[in-house]
Design a protein around this motif. Structure first.
Motif, PDB file in Angstrom:
ATOM      1  N   ALA A 255       0.763  -1.110   0.060  1.00 15.22           N
ATOM      2  CA  ALA A 255      -0.106   0.117   0.101  1.00 15.22           C
ATOM      3  C   ALA A 255       0.871   1.112   0.058  1.00 15.22           C
ATOM      4  O   ALA A 255       1.998   1.068   0.307  1.00 15.22           O
ATOM      5  N   ALA A 256       0.033   2.374  -0.409  1.00 13.99           N
ATOM      6  CA  ALA A 256       0.809   3.809  -0.367  1.00 13.99           C
ATOM      7  C   ALA A 256      -0.199   4.610   0.160  1.00 13.99           C
ATOM      8  O   ALA A 256      -1.386   4.417  -0.078  1.00 13.99           O
ATOM      9  N   PRO A 257       0.275   5.948   0.708  1.00 14.00           N
ATOM     10  CA  PRO A 257      -0.858   6.769   1.081  1.00 14.00           C
ATOM     11  C   PRO A 257      -1.157   7.738  -0.087  1.00 14.00           C
ATOM     12  O   PRO A 257      -0.192   7.842  -0.932  1.00 14.00           O
ATOM     13  N   ALA A 258      -2.283   7.857   0.095  1.00  8.22           N
ATOM     14  CA  ALA A 258      -3.024   9.238  -0.819  1.00  8.22           C
ATOM     15  C   ALA A 258      -3.469  10.032   0.028  1.00  8.22           C
ATOM     16  O   ALA A 258      -4.477   9.828   0.918  1.00  8.22           O
ATOM     17  N   ARG A 259      -3.045  11.477  -0.343  1.00  9.83           N
ATOM     18  CA  ARG A 259      -3.715  12.639   0.553  1.00  9.83           C
ATOM     19  C   ARG A 259      -4.374  13.462  -0.232  1.00  9.83           C
ATOM     20  O   ARG A 259      -5.191  14.381   0.041  1.00  9.83           O
ATOM     21  N   THR A 260      -4.423  13.232  -1.607  1.00 11.11           N
ATOM     22  CA  THR A 260      -5.268  14.093  -2.248  1.00 11.11           C
ATOM     23  C   THR A 260      -6.170  13.150  -3.513  1.00 11.11           C
ATOM     24  O   THR A 260      -5.758  11.939  -3.852  1.00 11.11           O
ATOM     25  N   VAL A 261      -7.131  13.770  -3.879  1.00 12.14           N
ATOM     26  CA  VAL A 261      -8.125  13.125  -4.736  1.00 12.14           C
ATOM     27  C   VAL A 261      -7.408  12.737  -6.063  1.00 12.14           C
ATOM     28  O   VAL A 261      -7.678  11.824  -6.676  1.00 12.14           O
ATOM     29  N   GLU A 262      -6.677  13.762  -6.593  1.00 12.24           N
ATOM     30  CA  GLU A 262      -5.602  13.461  -7.804  1.00 12.24           C
ATOM     31  C   GLU A 262      -4.802  12.236  -7.809  1.00 12.24           C
ATOM     32  O   GLU A 262      -4.812  11.352  -8.495  1.00 12.24           O
ATOM     33  N   LYS A 263      -4.340  12.223  -6.519  1.00 15.93           N
ATOM     34  CA  LYS A 263      -3.625  10.759  -6.394  1.00 15.93           C
ATOM     35  C   LYS A 263      -4.256   9.717  -6.420  1.00 15.93           C
ATOM     36  O   LYS A 263      -4.222   8.412  -7.016  1.00 15.93           O
ATOM     37  N   LEU A 264      -5.523   9.477  -5.397  1.00 15.28           N
ATOM     38  CA  LEU A 264      -6.541   8.671  -5.608  1.00 15.28           C
ATOM     39  C   LEU A 264      -7.038   8.102  -6.971  1.00 15.28           C
ATOM     40  O   LEU A 264      -7.176   7.031  -7.351  1.00 15.28           O
ATOM     41  N   LEU A 265      -7.306   8.979  -7.540  1.00 12.49           N
ATOM     42  CA  LEU A 265      -7.646   8.852  -9.116  1.00 12.49           C
ATOM     43  C   LEU A 265      -6.755   8.441  -9.937  1.00 12.49           C
ATOM     44  O   LEU A 265      -6.917   7.454 -10.782  1.00 12.49           O
ATOM     45  N   SER A 266      -5.294   8.632  -9.620  1.00 14.08           N
ATOM     46  CA  SER A 266      -4.292   8.454 -10.461  1.00 14.08           C
ATOM     47  C   SER A 266      -4.245   6.951 -10.071  1.00 14.08           C
ATOM     48  O   SER A 266      -3.922   6.133 -11.016  1.00 14.08           O
ATOM     49  N   VAL A 267      -4.170   6.340  -8.901  1.00 22.62           N
ATOM     50  CA  VAL A 267      -3.806   5.024  -8.454  1.00 22.62           C
ATOM     51  C   VAL A 267      -5.034   4.272  -9.107  1.00 22.62           C
ATOM     52  O   VAL A 267      -4.894   2.988  -9.432  1.00 22.62           O
ATOM     53  N   TYR A 268      -6.268   4.753  -8.925  1.00 21.24           N
ATOM     54  CA  TYR A 268      -7.439   3.946  -9.617  1.00 21.24           C
ATOM     55  C   TYR A 268      -7.272   3.808 -11.031  1.00 21.24           C
ATOM     56  O   TYR A 268      -7.343   2.547 -11.628  1.00 21.24           O
ATOM     57  N   LEU A 269      -7.047   4.798 -12.024  1.00 24.49           N
ATOM     58  CA  LEU A 269      -6.625   4.526 -13.333  1.00 24.49           C
ATOM     59  C   LEU A 269      -5.453   3.679 -13.564  1.00 24.49           C
ATOM     60  O   LEU A 269      -5.609   2.767 -14.442  1.00 24.49           O
ATOM     61  N   ASN A 270      -4.570   3.541 -12.825  1.00 28.26           N
ATOM     62  CA  ASN A 270      -3.366   2.681 -13.080  1.00 28.26           C
ATOM     63  C   ASN A 270      -3.649   1.343 -12.525  1.00 28.26           C
ATOM     64  O   ASN A 270      -3.179   0.485 -13.295  1.00 28.26           O
ATOM     65  N   PHE A 271      -4.463   1.075 -11.676  1.00 30.69           N
ATOM     66  CA  PHE A 271      -5.044  -0.214 -11.248  1.00 30.69           C
ATOM     67  C   PHE A 271      -5.813  -0.667 -12.184  1.00 30.69           C
ATOM     68  O   PHE A 271      -5.655  -1.907 -12.708  1.00 30.69           O
ATOM     69  N   LEU A 272      -6.925  -0.036 -12.658  1.00 35.34           N
ATOM     70  CA  LEU A 272      -7.749  -0.362 -13.894  1.00 35.34           C
ATOM     71  C   LEU A 272      -7.073  -0.794 -15.176  1.00 35.34           C
ATOM     72  O   LEU A 272      -7.073  -1.864 -15.665  1.00 35.34           O
TER      73      LEU A 272
END
Length: 174
Positions: A140-157
């Motif tokens: 796991a890695a921490p996400a502090r912003t919506v941008e980071k959350l969305l970036s990880v979501y996109l990379n995951f998909l």
């Protein structure tokens, strides 16, 4: 044939009708399904720049999967769980943002639940729970912003989930 004979006749037709006459379901292993989810995520990634002019800070840091690791079954399932938890936490305590961002977060959760159902339908869950593999927490890695959350979501998909579903579908088709 009177009205009383019509109802049984319609039931018989329903069971005898060829599947092509029924509303077609989208095949689970059709790559266009994941392509659609990835395209939606890419569009959301582009749109987030206008919604979050500088940065949309989350009320609390959430844990997201490390998408740079290998694509083993347990990592896909673990990453899916981490993302669903992160999105749930974000929706419970949303950042000060326009309603469009909340709609996007809800759409992301819905997409992840759909991916989870795709994996279940091709029996990919069984592979992730093999007895010889000790269950480990996903990286796991921490996400502090919506941008980071969305970036990880996109990379995951785009990465782990898409590759793993492709492999699972190949195995399932055999």
């Amino acid at each position: 044939m009177g009205i009383s004979g019509l109802i049984p006749f319609l039931f018989i037709l329903e069971f005898l009708a060829p599947p092509a006459l029924l509303a077609p379901l989208q095949p689970i292993c059709d790559p266009r399904v994941m392509d659609k989810y990835i395209l939606e995520a890419q569009q959301a990634d582009q749109d987030i720049g206008t919604v979050c002019a500088s940065s949309c800070t989350l009320p609390e840091t959430v844990q997201v999967p490390d998408t740079k690791r290998t694509r083993q079954a347990s990592e896909v399932w673990g990453g899916l769980a981490l993302l669903l938890t992160a999105l749930s936490q974000t929706q419970e305590r949303p950042p000060a943002s326009p309603p469009s961002l909340q709609e996007q977060l809800a759409r992301m959760s819905s997409t992840l639940l759909s991916v989870k159902e795709i994996l279940r339908s091709v029996n990919a869950e069984a592979e992730a729970r093999q007895p010889d593999a000790a269950p480990a927490a996903p990286p796991a890695a921490p996400a502090r912003t919506v941008e980071k959350l969305l970036s990880v979501y996109l990379n995951f998909l785009r990465g782990k989930a898409n590759l793993y579903i492709t492999e699972a579908c190949r195995s399932y088709a055999r």
